[in-house]
Design a protein around this motif. Sequence first.
Motif, PDB file in Angstrom:
ATOM      1  N   GLU A 149     -29.844  17.223   5.175  1.00  0.00           N
ATOM      2  CA  GLU A 149     -30.597  17.394   6.618  1.00  0.00           C
ATOM      3  C   GLU A 149     -30.545  19.458   6.615  1.00  0.00           C
ATOM      4  OE1 GLU A 149     -28.350  16.347  10.243  1.00  0.00           O
ATOM      5  OE2 GLU A 149     -27.934  14.129   9.816  1.00  0.00           O
ATOM      6  N   ASN A 150     -29.362  20.175   6.258  1.00  0.00           N
ATOM      7  CA  ASN A 150     -29.448  21.287   6.506  1.00  0.00           C
ATOM      8  C   ASN A 150     -30.326  22.437   5.789  1.00  0.00           C
ATOM      9  OD1 ASN A 150     -26.771  21.922   7.286  1.00  0.00           O
ATOM     10  ND2 ASN A 150     -26.063  21.021   5.748  1.00  0.00           N
ATOM     11  N   GLU A 200     -25.592  26.527   3.824  1.00  0.00           N
ATOM     12  CA  GLU A 200     -25.386  24.945   2.805  1.00  0.00           C
ATOM     13  C   GLU A 200     -26.611  25.018   2.445  1.00  0.00           C
ATOM     14  OE1 GLU A 200     -22.790  21.468   3.257  1.00  0.00           O
ATOM     15  OE2 GLU A 200     -23.453  22.888   5.068  1.00  0.00           O
ATOM     16  N   GLY A 201     -27.770  25.215   3.100  1.00  0.00           N
ATOM     17  CA  GLY A 201     -29.197  24.736   2.478  1.00  0.00           C
ATOM     18  C   GLY A 201     -29.109  24.881   1.890  1.00  0.00           C
ATOM     19  N   LEU A 226     -37.624  17.795   3.576  1.00  0.00           N
ATOM     20  CA  LEU A 226     -38.694  16.157   3.702  1.00  0.00           C
ATOM     21  C   LEU A 226     -38.438  16.090   4.958  1.00  0.00           C
ATOM     22  CD1 LEU A 226     -37.187  14.381   0.435  1.00  0.00           C
ATOM     23  CD2 LEU A 226     -39.354  15.728   0.813  1.00  0.00           C
ATOM     24  N   GLU A 227     -39.916  16.277   5.582  1.00  0.00           N
ATOM     25  CA  GLU A 227     -40.172  15.871   7.335  1.00  0.00           C
ATOM     26  C   GLU A 227     -40.630  14.513   6.975  1.00  0.00           C
ATOM     27  OE1 GLU A 227     -40.502  19.981   8.919  1.00  0.00           O
ATOM     28  OE2 GLU A 227     -42.418  19.194   7.773  1.00  0.00           O
ATOM     29  N   TYR A 284     -32.274   7.141   9.338  1.00  0.00           N
ATOM     30  CA  TYR A 284     -33.589   7.521   8.677  1.00  0.00           C
ATOM     31  C   TYR A 284     -33.223   8.955   8.087  1.00  0.00           C
ATOM     32  CZ  TYR A 284     -37.195   3.979   9.781  1.00  0.00           C
ATOM     33  OH  TYR A 284     -37.664   2.908   9.778  1.00  0.00           O
ATOM     34  N   GLU A 285     -32.195   9.866   8.614  1.00  0.00           N
ATOM     35  CA  GLU A 285     -31.903  10.963   7.322  1.00  0.00           C
ATOM     36  C   GLU A 285     -31.698  10.535   6.937  1.00  0.00           C
ATOM     37  OE1 GLU A 285     -32.793  14.511   7.817  1.00  0.00           O
ATOM     38  OE2 GLU A 285     -32.144  14.313   9.653  1.00  0.00           O
ATOM     39  N   HIS A 286     -31.046   9.612   6.446  1.00  0.00           N
ATOM     40  CA  HIS A 286     -29.760   8.973   5.277  1.00  0.00           C
ATOM     41  C   HIS A 286     -31.183   8.549   4.236  1.00  0.00           C
ATOM     42  CE1 HIS A 286     -25.966   7.860   4.329  1.00  0.00           C
ATOM     43  NE2 HIS A 286     -26.412   6.703   3.313  1.00  0.00           N
TER      44      HIS A 286
END
Lengths: 646, 70
Positions: free
Chosen positions: A151-152, A160-161, A536-537, A552-554
């Motif tokens: 997510e980062n 972290e991203g 990714l969006e 969905y993030e997963h």
Amino acid sequence: MLSLLRLTIQDFGPYRGLQEMTFPRDHGVYIVYGPNGRGKTTLHNAFRYALYGQILGRHHTEHARELANSEARKQAGYGSFETTLDFEHDGDQYRLVRRYDETEQPHELMLLERNGMPMSQDDAEKALQAVAPRSVSQFFLFDGELLRQYENLLEPDSEEGVALEQAIERVLGIPIVGNAEADVTEVWHQAEKQVAEQYAAHDATRRMGLSLNEAQDVRQRMQDAHDQLAQRIDTAKERVAELEAMLREQHKAERLLGSLDQLRTQESDLKLREQTAATALNELMPELWKAVLSQSATGRLTAIDAEVQAAEADLRGAAAAARDLTHLHHQPDCPVCHRDLPNDLRKELVISLETAASGSHHEAMQERLAHARHKQATLQRLTRQDARLVTERDRALRSLRLERQGVKEEIASIERQLSEIGEDKVRSLTNERDERQAQILRDKERLEHSSIELRGQEVDIEALKLQLSKQSVRPDHTVELKDQVSQELKGLFGGAIDAYRAKLRRRVEEHASAIFRELTDEPDYVGLRITDRYGLEIIDTDGETVRRSAGYEHLVALSLIAALQDSAAVRGPVVMDYPFGRLDTHNTARVVAALPRMARQVILLSFDGEFDRQAALRALGSNLIAEFELERVTSKHTRILPRRTI
Amino acid sequence: MPETGTELADLVATVEELRARDYPDLDPDLVGDILVAHQQFAEDRAEARKRTEQLINRWVSAQPAPEGTD
């Protein structure tokens, strides 16, 4: 591409003795089932240790000694363990052995054989760096819980991203071009320096040659300071990423607390059931002696039943004799056939019936029957005490006790994990992260300033070189050629980085979208769009970005990992621990079905009930190569057993 | 261009495309060899650096001297 052939472990964590897992095919899915606390994460670490010589705890890198089997340590008096990984890479067969041993003093050793030939330590290190670089290990060995870090990539300010973005670029091979550019630049600078020295050696060009030399020295010093600063920023960013990962453990702590509550309720329920079972068994105890006698009583009862029947028959005979005798005294005919009886026959019948019809005989018969019936009743009571009931209740009690013990061990394991996450620690982690982030900001400003100065110096050098090229003095041909070719190589590699990055980004987007569409059944979600940082969006049918849920993030993170595998400059098997943490049953099933697309070899660590196994077997079909299970022997001893091999 | 594994083929192809367009005089084999060395020693910067210099030196030595020089 690296393909696993066999993993052998000895006395590694709960895996006591010599145990192995074989991977007969270089593509397909392998599933390992094991309940909580049975050693799935340790097995994940066994792969990590075997490949990289590193063990990761929940919060930090752990020392090898923590993974030596405690039963084996107690028996031998010292701790030791060994991992052996057989694998294939580009047609060569490798055997990598790592051993930890405390016999004299704790030490670790590593041996690598290629095609049966032992390699020197130096060659072995180099070969491993090429086959399985440690810097991209997170894409091959991953804990599903840590997928949140992806997510980062969508957070513009997340260090972290940034760290993850760098790791993604590493796995895609972009640093190959970047490093090539840096190295040819260094060669170019050396060649330039030699050219300057040669100009300085001639009277006609001495002054300009010396000026060029001086300008190059200045540039070198500026470059060194610039590199040092960049290195400091990278180190600080890595530390911030590490700190953020540790802070993220807080979320894990919340999940652990949820599991702990659930397990405590389960334990208290099991305790009640255990008490009820113990009471039921105790109720049988006072009568237990009867149960012991019940088998012999059953045998004797058969004889007594026959005796009762005989006594009843005799009593009926005595009653019939008395009835017939009375009839003969009062009636002229036969009591049975009612024909006239001659007197001599009547007398003979009366005499023969008098004994059987006598009161004393009747009483004796009654007494015999009563005695037999009494014995019968006693034996019947004994035979009703069924020993099987005692056995059943005892077994039920033992099973409940075992189940409760298992739950208690899980509770203890979670409590240990929770104790490692303290409030003070969180505060100190947050402070350090904030300080490092402030330092990064300051250094970034200085780096920008340094880059501008460097560019200015480059312009000065180029101007001097241009002036010198107009002179009649020519430097040595090979030096001039080296200068020219390395400068062109620098320009080529510099330009290629952006071109290659753009190409890979498009490809990752395409592959991730294809996999994502397989993972989701939402028809409105048409694909994924990649950001500059590999975030990714989700895009819907209107082309708009979708605000996504945790689940969905997963799915997006899994899609990205699969797409990276497909485009990576380094490829190998994926070993996943806890990959379905945030997914519902439906999405879990879809991810299981898509596992063969995640990598050529996928090793999934799971537990029974995490997904519908029958549905998974149908979905995976021949892509499922083998299943293993982790069987508890004791709390410190787990066995890896094959469940099914196709 | 040298033979490369599938994992590097795409990178080499991208660089080659640029080389052919912007640096047609650069030797494609030299470019490919440098990239292979960097993939092989991706985690060993010193070794990659040493090999890069060796490759360039070897290439320079192999070039014929221009006419009119010894």
